[in-house]
Design an enzyme around this catalytic site. Structure first.
Site, short mmCIF file in Angstrom:
data_model
loop_
_atom_site.label_atom_id
_atom_site.label_comp_id
_atom_site.label_asym_id
_atom_site.label_seq_id
_atom_site.Cartn_x
_atom_site.Cartn_y
_atom_site.Cartn_z
N THR A 44 0.78 -1.40 -0.04
CA THR A 44 -0.03 0.10 0.06
C THR A 44 0.92 1.16 -0.07
OG1 THR A 44 -0.37 -0.11 2.48
CG2 THR A 44 -1.85 -1.20 0.96
N TYR A 107 -12.79 -0.73 2.12
CA TYR A 107 -14.11 -0.17 1.59
C TYR A 107 -15.31 -1.14 2.01
CZ TYR A 107 -18.34 2.22 -0.24
OH TYR A 107 -19.32 2.84 -0.54
N TYR A 133 -2.14 -8.73 6.25
CA TYR A 133 -2.09 -7.36 6.51
C TYR A 133 -3.39 -6.57 7.15
CZ TYR A 133 -0.63 -2.35 5.71
OH TYR A 133 -0.35 -1.16 6.05
N ARG A 138 -6.98 2.42 7.68
CA ARG A 138 -7.03 2.59 6.14
C ARG A 138 -8.06 1.83 5.56
NH1 ARG A 138 -2.50 5.72 4.45
NH2 ARG A 138 -3.30 5.76 2.56
N LYS A 161 1.01 -8.92 9.23
CA LYS A 161 1.48 -7.53 9.60
C LYS A 161 0.36 -6.81 10.21
CE LYS A 161 2.82 -3.05 7.38
NZ LYS A 161 2.81 -2.46 6.01
N ILE A 203 7.38 -4.33 9.13
CA ILE A 203 7.29 -3.70 7.89
C ILE A 203 7.10 -2.37 8.16
CG2 ILE A 203 6.18 -3.90 5.78
CD1 ILE A 203 5.30 -6.62 6.32
#
Length: 294
Positions: A44, A107, A133, A138, A161, A203
């Site tokens: 991302t 979303y 992840y 986000r 992550k 990360i």
């Protein structure tokens, strides 16, 4: 597998939006020289959301070629459509990558059962290892520890992550997953404490700017030297917060541009260059760290 410092690498671009492969090679070599333990290509932070499939695949392919086996490459292959994530995983899996990083669909706000079905389907698309992840800040959707534990039963799902910034989440996940399941921090501000509480690595966005410091911090933690891990973090903690005063990857791109690691700080719309006040703040900090001249 996949322990230590992995950089969430930015994707360099020219002002017209084209990928700057010469700067990309410079960044890859920078990380090899600085001791970074691995690269996440087109995650991302690498603007995966605004790279079309063919470009996404090409950037990963070129990154693998540039690294030439000197450093592991994990490829971002996440999407908010399961079919698209499977397609990317299949395409990228042929390029010589060492594994995948797959983000919680954004979303859509899937249920926990939907996440389980999604990630199992993605993991079925390749024999290569997959790192989950979770970044609810986000994506809106939050993958719970029990869901991670269920997914850890898949032979190809090897790690997580965790970008929640919640050390309690780490402690809740640890007893639910196998001992060889890798848990990595995706939140730079809490990463040193995450490491000291049993995390296996990071990360990191900050690793774009100070890769050697982040690598040494991880090495200290993995060696059991938690005092050294925290001491290293204390020397760079201002970067953790300043790099996020605007949405990622705005600030790391500006910093790398000012450090002459990239020809431009450009990124794909709808992301734009940082405000002048933000530019000044990061430039003053880079001067303080002797990363650019005054």
């Amino acid at each position: 597998m996949f322990t230590g410092s992995y950089v969430a690498l930015v994707t360099p671009m020219f002002d017209n939006g084209d990928i700057d492969y010469q700067s990309l090679e410079k960044l890859v070599q920078f990380h090899i020289e600085q001791g970074t333990h691995g690269i996440v290509s087109v995650g991302t932070t690498g603007e995966s959301a605004t790279l079309p499939f063919d470009e996404h695949v090409k950037v990963v392919k070129e990154t693998v070629a540039m690294a030439s086996g000197a450093i592991p490459i994990i490829a971002g292959s996440g999407a908010n459509s399961t079919a698209e994530a499977i397609f990317l995983t299949e395409q990228i899996g042929r390029l010589g990558v060492d594994g995948f990083l797959s983000v919680v669909p954004y979303y859509n706000k899937p249920q926990q059962k939907g996440m389980i079905a999604h990630f199992n389907a993605v993991a079925d698309a390749s024999d290569l290892p997959v790192i989950l992840y979770n970044v609810p800040g986000r994506t809106v959707a939050d993958m719970l520890p029990e869901t991670v534990a269920e997914l850890a039963n898949h032979k190809s799902i090897v790690g997580l992550k965790d970008a929640t910034g919640d050390i309690g989440r780490l402690k809740a996940t640890q007893p639910l997953v196998p001992s060889d399941f890798v848990i990595l921090s995706g939140d730079d501000e809490s990463s040193s404490e995450f490491l000291c509480e049993g995390g296996h690595g990071v990360i990191s966005v900050t690793a774009n700017i100070v890769p050697n410091a982040i690598a040494k911090m991880c090495e200290a933690s993995l060696a059991g030297d938690f005092a050294q891990c925290r001491a290293i973090n204390d020397t760079i903690k201002k970067l953790h917060s300043t790099l996020f005063i605007e949405p990622n990857p705005v600030m790391p791109k500006w910093a790398l541009y000012k450090m002459a690691k990239m020809e431009s700080a450009a990124m794909r719309l709808p992301m734009v260059l940082p405000e002048l006040t933000s530019q000044k703040e990061i430039e003053e900090l880079l001067q303080e760290y002797a990363l650019i001249s005054g």
